[in-house]
Design a protein around this motif. Structure first.
Motif, PDB file in Angstrom:
ATOM      1  N   HIS A 187       1.987   2.716   4.241  1.00  0.00           N
ATOM      2  CA  HIS A 187       0.930   3.105   3.313  1.00  0.00           C
ATOM      3  C   HIS A 187       0.247   1.912   2.652  1.00  0.00           C
ATOM      4  O   HIS A 187      -0.972   1.873   2.535  1.00  0.00           O
ATOM      5  CB  HIS A 187       1.491   4.055   2.248  1.00  0.00           C
ATOM      6  N   CYS A 188       1.018   0.900   2.245  1.00  0.00           N
ATOM      7  CA  CYS A 188       0.425  -0.259   1.551  1.00  0.00           C
ATOM      8  C   CYS A 188      -0.078  -1.338   2.507  1.00  0.00           C
ATOM      9  O   CYS A 188      -0.770  -2.255   2.095  1.00  0.00           O
ATOM     10  CB  CYS A 188       1.405  -0.846   0.544  1.00  0.00           C
ATOM     11  N   GLY A 189       0.271  -1.229   3.793  1.00  0.00           N
ATOM     12  CA  GLY A 189      -0.202  -2.187   4.788  1.00  0.00           C
ATOM     13  C   GLY A 189       0.664  -3.411   4.987  1.00  0.00           C
ATOM     14  O   GLY A 189       0.342  -4.269   5.804  1.00  0.00           O
ATOM     15  N   LEU A 190       1.787  -3.514   4.294  1.00  0.00           N
ATOM     16  CA  LEU A 190       2.675  -4.672   4.462  1.00  0.00           C
ATOM     17  C   LEU A 190       3.253  -4.718   5.883  1.00  0.00           C
ATOM     18  O   LEU A 190       3.250  -5.758   6.531  1.00  0.00           O
ATOM     19  CB  LEU A 190       3.818  -4.638   3.450  1.00  0.00           C
ATOM     20  N   ILE A 191       3.749  -3.578   6.356  1.00  0.00           N
ATOM     21  CA  ILE A 191       4.352  -3.521   7.688  1.00  0.00           C
ATOM     22  C   ILE A 191       3.307  -2.997   8.657  1.00  0.00           C
ATOM     23  O   ILE A 191       2.776  -1.899   8.489  1.00  0.00           O
ATOM     24  CB  ILE A 191       5.591  -2.621   7.699  1.00  0.00           C
ATOM     25  N   THR A 192       3.010  -3.788   9.681  1.00  0.00           N
ATOM     26  CA  THR A 192       2.076  -3.383  10.727  1.00  0.00           C
ATOM     27  C   THR A 192       2.755  -3.553  12.072  1.00  0.00           C
ATOM     28  O   THR A 192       3.684  -4.347  12.227  1.00  0.00           O
ATOM     29  CB  THR A 192       0.778  -4.208  10.677  1.00  0.00           C
ATOM     30  N   TYR A 193       2.263  -2.808  13.061  1.00  0.00           N
ATOM     31  CA  TYR A 193       2.858  -2.871  14.397  1.00  0.00           C
ATOM     32  C   TYR A 193       1.835  -2.479  15.445  1.00  0.00           C
ATOM     33  O   TYR A 193       0.789  -1.901  15.146  1.00  0.00           O
ATOM     34  CB  TYR A 193       4.078  -1.948  14.498  1.00  0.00           C
ATOM     35  N   GLU A 194       2.178  -2.777  16.695  1.00  0.00           N
ATOM     36  CA  GLU A 194       1.458  -2.323  17.882  1.00  0.00           C
ATOM     37  C   GLU A 194       2.510  -1.832  18.864  1.00  0.00           C
ATOM     38  O   GLU A 194       3.637  -2.325  18.871  1.00  0.00           O
ATOM     39  CB  GLU A 194       0.663  -3.466  18.515  1.00  0.00           C
ATOM     40  N   ALA A 195       2.132  -0.872  19.698  1.00  0.00           N
ATOM     41  CA  ALA A 195       3.077  -0.344  20.684  1.00  0.00           C
ATOM     42  C   ALA A 195       2.318   0.264  21.852  1.00  0.00           C
ATOM     43  O   ALA A 195       1.158   0.653  21.720  1.00  0.00           O
ATOM     44  CB  ALA A 195       3.985   0.702  20.051  1.00  0.00           C
ATOM     45  N   ASN A 197       7.938  -2.166  -0.180  1.00  0.00           N
ATOM     46  CA  ASN A 197       6.960  -2.015  -1.271  1.00  0.00           C
ATOM     47  C   ASN A 197       6.627  -0.558  -1.548  1.00  0.00           C
ATOM     48  O   ASN A 197       6.802  -0.083  -2.662  1.00  0.00           O
ATOM     49  CB  ASN A 197       5.663  -2.764  -0.953  1.00  0.00           C
ATOM     50  N   CYS A 198       6.109   0.152  -0.546  1.00  0.00           N
ATOM     51  CA  CYS A 198       5.637   1.524  -0.773  1.00  0.00           C
ATOM     52  C   CYS A 198       6.674   2.585  -0.395  1.00  0.00           C
ATOM     53  O   CYS A 198       6.513   3.749  -0.744  1.00  0.00           O
ATOM     54  CB  CYS A 198       4.324   1.773  -0.043  1.00  0.00           C
ATOM     55  N   GLY A 199       7.728   2.210   0.313  1.00  0.00           N
ATOM     56  CA  GLY A 199       8.788   3.142   0.680  1.00  0.00           C
ATOM     57  C   GLY A 199       8.509   3.997   1.898  1.00  0.00           C
ATOM     58  O   GLY A 199       9.341   4.815   2.275  1.00  0.00           O
ATOM     59  N   ALA A 200       7.359   3.821   2.540  1.00  0.00           N
ATOM     60  CA  ALA A 200       7.016   4.648   3.698  1.00  0.00           C
ATOM     61  C   ALA A 200       7.971   4.400   4.862  1.00  0.00           C
ATOM     62  O   ALA A 200       8.202   3.254   5.242  1.00  0.00           O
ATOM     63  CB  ALA A 200       5.587   4.358   4.143  1.00  0.00           C
ATOM     64  N   PRO A 201       8.531   5.462   5.456  1.00  0.00           N
ATOM     65  CA  PRO A 201       9.334   5.301   6.664  1.00  0.00           C
ATOM     66  C   PRO A 201       8.406   4.933   7.821  1.00  0.00           C
ATOM     67  O   PRO A 201       7.369   5.566   8.006  1.00  0.00           O
ATOM     68  CB  PRO A 201       9.980   6.662   6.876  1.00  0.00           C
ATOM     69  N   VAL A 202       8.760   3.893   8.593  1.00  0.00           N
ATOM     70  CA  VAL A 202       7.868   3.401   9.647  1.00  0.00           C
ATOM     71  C   VAL A 202       8.452   3.648  11.038  1.00  0.00           C
ATOM     72  O   VAL A 202       7.754   4.136  11.916  1.00  0.00           O
ATOM     73  CB  VAL A 202       7.543   1.902   9.440  1.00  0.00           C
ATOM     74  N   TYR A 203       9.722   3.315  11.245  1.00  0.00           N
ATOM     75  CA  TYR A 203      10.333   3.544  12.557  1.00  0.00           C
ATOM     76  C   TYR A 203      11.834   3.556  12.439  1.00  0.00           C
ATOM     77  O   TYR A 203      12.404   3.251  11.382  1.00  0.00           O
ATOM     78  CB  TYR A 203       9.853   2.532  13.594  1.00  0.00           C
ATOM     79  N   THR A 204      12.492   3.905  13.530  1.00  0.00           N
ATOM     80  CA  THR A 204      13.942   3.957  13.591  1.00  0.00           C
ATOM     81  C   THR A 204      14.404   3.425  14.944  1.00  0.00           C
ATOM     82  O   THR A 204      13.641   3.397  15.905  1.00  0.00           O
ATOM     83  CB  THR A 204      14.456   5.396  13.385  1.00  0.00           C
ATOM     84  N   THR A 205      15.635   2.990  14.991  1.00  0.00           N
ATOM     85  CA  THR A 205      16.287   2.616  16.244  1.00  0.00           C
ATOM     86  C   THR A 205      17.788   2.786  16.039  1.00  0.00           C
ATOM     87  O   THR A 205      18.220   3.206  14.966  1.00  0.00           O
ATOM     88  CB  THR A 205      15.907   1.182  16.683  1.00  0.00           C
ATOM     89  N   GLY A 206      18.558   2.475  17.049  1.00  0.00           N
ATOM     90  CA  GLY A 206      19.992   2.668  16.942  1.00  0.00           C
ATOM     91  C   GLY A 206      20.777   1.489  17.465  1.00  0.00           C
ATOM     92  O   GLY A 206      20.256   0.370  17.564  1.00  0.00           O
TER      93      GLY A 206
END
Length: 134
Positions: free
Chosen positions: A8-16, A77-86
């Protein structure tokens, strides 16, 4: 399909690079609690097809009903869940939270899981009154 996204705040960004057929809804109680919602929508991809392009996530480790550890990556920062792995064989796959994907309007779920935990009303919201904004 190439996607990108951010918290949400834009701190974490990704491409896939994803297969649009790999979008699923999970109704498990863990997903309900981790999202604060009725279910979680995820698009899966291979770890090798996922690149963080921004800040580093905070990690919360949970243990699934199967006993395996799942790493929940979210923005510090914003607490938004972005991804998961194991761990182990699960480490080869990333589960991207659909709400963070910029192209989310082009991606529809193709399957559901943990339906025994689904909230009884979750499949019947289509007829509710709605508005384009608030």
């Amino acid at each position: 399909m190439k996607i990108d996204g951010q918290c949400h705040c834009g701190l974490i960004t990704y491409e896939a690079e994803i297969n649009p057929e790999n979008v699923s809804i999970c109704h498990c109680t863990d997903c309900q609690q981790l999202t604060g919602s009725a279910y979680r929508v995820t698009v899966s991809c291979a770890l090798t097809e996922f690149d963080l392009t921004g800040g580093a996530p905070k990690i919360y480790v949970k243990h699934g009903d199967n006993g395996r550890r799942r790493y929940q990556m979210f923005c510090p920062n914003c607490g938004a869940p972005v991804y998961t792995t194991g761990t182990g064989e699960d480490a080869a796959e990333i589960g991207i939270r659909l709400g963070t994907v910029n192209q989310r309007r082009d991606l529809a779920p193709t399957k559901q899981k943990w339906c025994a935990s689904a909230l009884p009303w979750s499949a019947s919201i289509e007829g509710l009154p709605g508005s384009p904004g608030e």
